[in-house]
Enzyme design. Structure first.
Site, short mmCIF file in Angstrom:
data_model
loop_
_atom_site.label_atom_id
_atom_site.label_comp_id
_atom_site.label_asym_id
_atom_site.label_seq_id
_atom_site.Cartn_x
_atom_site.Cartn_y
_atom_site.Cartn_z
N HIS A 1 -3.74 1.17 7.76
CA HIS A 1 -2.21 1.72 7.62
C HIS A 1 -2.42 3.02 6.88
O HIS A 1 -1.71 3.93 7.32
CB HIS A 1 -1.26 0.54 7.28
CG HIS A 1 0.13 1.00 7.33
ND1 HIS A 1 1.04 0.61 8.24
CD2 HIS A 1 0.64 1.81 6.34
CE1 HIS A 1 2.02 1.22 7.83
NE2 HIS A 1 1.98 1.68 6.89
N GLU A 2 -2.82 2.77 5.49
CA GLU A 2 -2.80 3.81 4.79
C GLU A 2 -3.64 4.93 5.03
O GLU A 2 -3.18 6.13 5.09
CB GLU A 2 -3.15 3.29 3.27
CG GLU A 2 -2.20 2.10 2.76
CD GLU A 2 -0.73 2.26 2.75
OE1 GLU A 2 -0.39 3.62 2.70
OE2 GLU A 2 0.04 1.28 3.19
N CYS B 1 6.99 0.35 7.25
CA CYS B 1 6.34 1.45 6.42
C CYS B 1 7.65 1.84 5.71
O CYS B 1 8.72 1.80 5.92
CB CYS B 1 6.09 2.46 7.42
SG CYS B 1 5.44 3.70 6.43
N LEU B 2 7.17 2.03 4.25
CA LEU B 2 8.39 2.52 3.39
C LEU B 2 8.82 4.15 3.87
O LEU B 2 10.10 4.20 3.66
CB LEU B 2 7.60 2.98 2.18
CG LEU B 2 7.30 1.76 1.04
CD1 LEU B 2 7.08 2.54 -0.21
CD2 LEU B 2 8.59 1.00 0.98
N GLY C 1 0.98 -0.93 -0.03
CA GLY C 1 -0.17 0.02 -0.03
C GLY C 1 0.76 1.33 0.09
O GLY C 1 2.09 1.16 0.22
N HIS D 1 -2.18 7.41 7.41
CA HIS D 1 -1.14 8.21 6.53
C HIS D 1 -1.98 9.58 6.28
O HIS D 1 -1.40 10.79 6.49
CB HIS D 1 -0.67 7.81 5.37
CG HIS D 1 0.67 6.88 5.61
ND1 HIS D 1 1.64 7.34 6.24
CD2 HIS D 1 0.87 5.69 5.22
CE1 HIS D 1 2.75 6.39 6.06
NE2 HIS D 1 2.24 5.23 5.75
N GLN E 1 2.65 10.10 1.43
CA GLN E 1 4.07 9.54 1.54
C GLN E 1 4.92 9.94 0.33
O GLN E 1 6.17 9.81 0.39
CB GLN E 1 4.11 8.10 1.64
CG GLN E 1 3.56 7.67 2.92
CD GLN E 1 3.44 5.86 2.61
OE1 GLN E 1 2.51 5.22 2.00
NE2 GLN E 1 4.43 5.25 3.31
#
Lengths: 173, 166
Positions: free
Chosen positions: B138-139, B96-97, B47, B142, B52
């Protein structure tokens, strides 16, 4: 030149030890890295990475008032401080049951033989003094994932130890 | 198309609340094409949220369809998403990225229902469970300026809950 030390401090637990140690290190100009504090059997234990230009003797000297105040057994060892190199576990193994000698030895021997690399382990004794129970959680990495532990865990089961392995799927988003 | 640079914490832009999308136009579609490519280019990434990549809008992508035995809705493009119902609780490990070299345990709902818009502004509704629900949550965090670091629970909690659940 700065270098890393591993500080290991053990003593009777009292409120304020971490704050006092962290403050003394900060005032001495040391930078903390990874650290882990845990109470074991009611004792205070901490291991922490500290980076400083000081020698191990002068680092110890800087902590001497706190070491004395709290009566801490102290080890200071020069280490290679490799940050930013965490390994991601893919399996968690949990064990619990009536406490008896040899559980950790047998479980970890079975895991090691299966190529399981332990990344994190904590174990606790709960229950009552007449009927102590043992609880252990291990995170680690093994090629092939949780199913690679089916056989070793079945062998442990035959020896009266119930251990479970579940996959840890790390979501990256 | 282009792969967009991914912001890394402690970049302050990751802590901002994103704005709803109001124009479903060519500019949005150009961004979505880069956004899609960026997510596909990140190995193991299920995702991505627009903040991000430095775009402060309520846009997220979730795609867990490549994982075996994982119930999913395919590739989900979520614009202005809203959770309308949620249930259950489960703890799982997240990374997480935007937070390299750190993973931790996070409690999330077991299932969710959500409403969102597609790239043309048409309303959509989805029901997600398990791993896909975790990825969506999670997304969506953000979009509200939250990282999984804001929701960490200890590994000991994970074990205790699991023991007591039996």
């Amino acid at each position: 030149m700065k270098h890393w030390y591993m500080l290991t401090l053990v003593g009777q637990d009292r409120p304020g030890i971490v704050a006092a140690l962290a403050d003394a290190l900060f005032r001495a100009g040391a930078n903390l890295g990874e650290a882990s504090m845990v109470r074991l059997g009611g004792n205070f234990t901490i291991m922490m990475m500290a980076e400083t230009e000081m020698s191990d003797a002068s680092l110890r000297h800087a902590l001497e008032p706190e070491i004395r105040q709290f009566g801490l057994h102290t080890h200071i060892d020069a280490i290679e401080g490799k940050l930013h190199q965490h390994l991601t576990p893919n399996v968690q193994v949990t064990v619990h049951g009536a406490d008896r000698p040899g559980i950790v030895a047998q479980v970890t021997a079975a895991l090691a033989a299966a190529g399981f690399n332990i990344l994190d382990l904590d174990s606790d004794v709960g229950g009552s003094s007449e009927h102590p129970i043992y609880v252990m959680a291990i995170d680690g990495h093994v090629a092939g994932g949780a199913s690679a532990l089916d056989k070793p865990l079945a062998a442990l089961h035959a020896n009266g130890i119930d251990a479970k392995a579940v996959s840890i799927d790390t979501l990256v988003g | 198309m282009a792969i967009l640079p991914v912001l890394v914490y402690p970049d302050e832009r990751l802590k901002r609340v994103a704005e709803p999308v109001t124009a479903f136009d060519a500019r949005l579609h150009k961004f979505l094409s880069d956004f899609n490519e960026t997510q596909r280019a990140a190995p193991g990434c299920v995702g991505l949220a627009a903040p991000q990549v430095g775009c402060p809008q309520r846009i997220a992508l979730v795609d867990v369809s490549a994982r075996p035995n994982t119930p999913n809705n395919g590739r989900l493009l979520l614009i202005n998403p809203e959770i309308i119902e949620r249930g259950g609780e489960t703890i799982g490990r997240e990374g997480c990225l935007s937070v390299p070299d750190y993973t931790g345990n996070v409690a999330r709902a077991e299932w969710i229902r959500l409403r969102s818009r597609d790239e043309h502004g048409a309303p959509r509704e989805y029901r997600c469970q398990g791993y896909e629900a975790r990825a969506v949550l999670h997304e969506l965090d953000h979009l509200d300026g939250l990282l999984f670091l804001d929701r960490l629970v200890s590994r000991r909690d994970l074990f205790r809950r699991r023991v007591y659940q039996k």
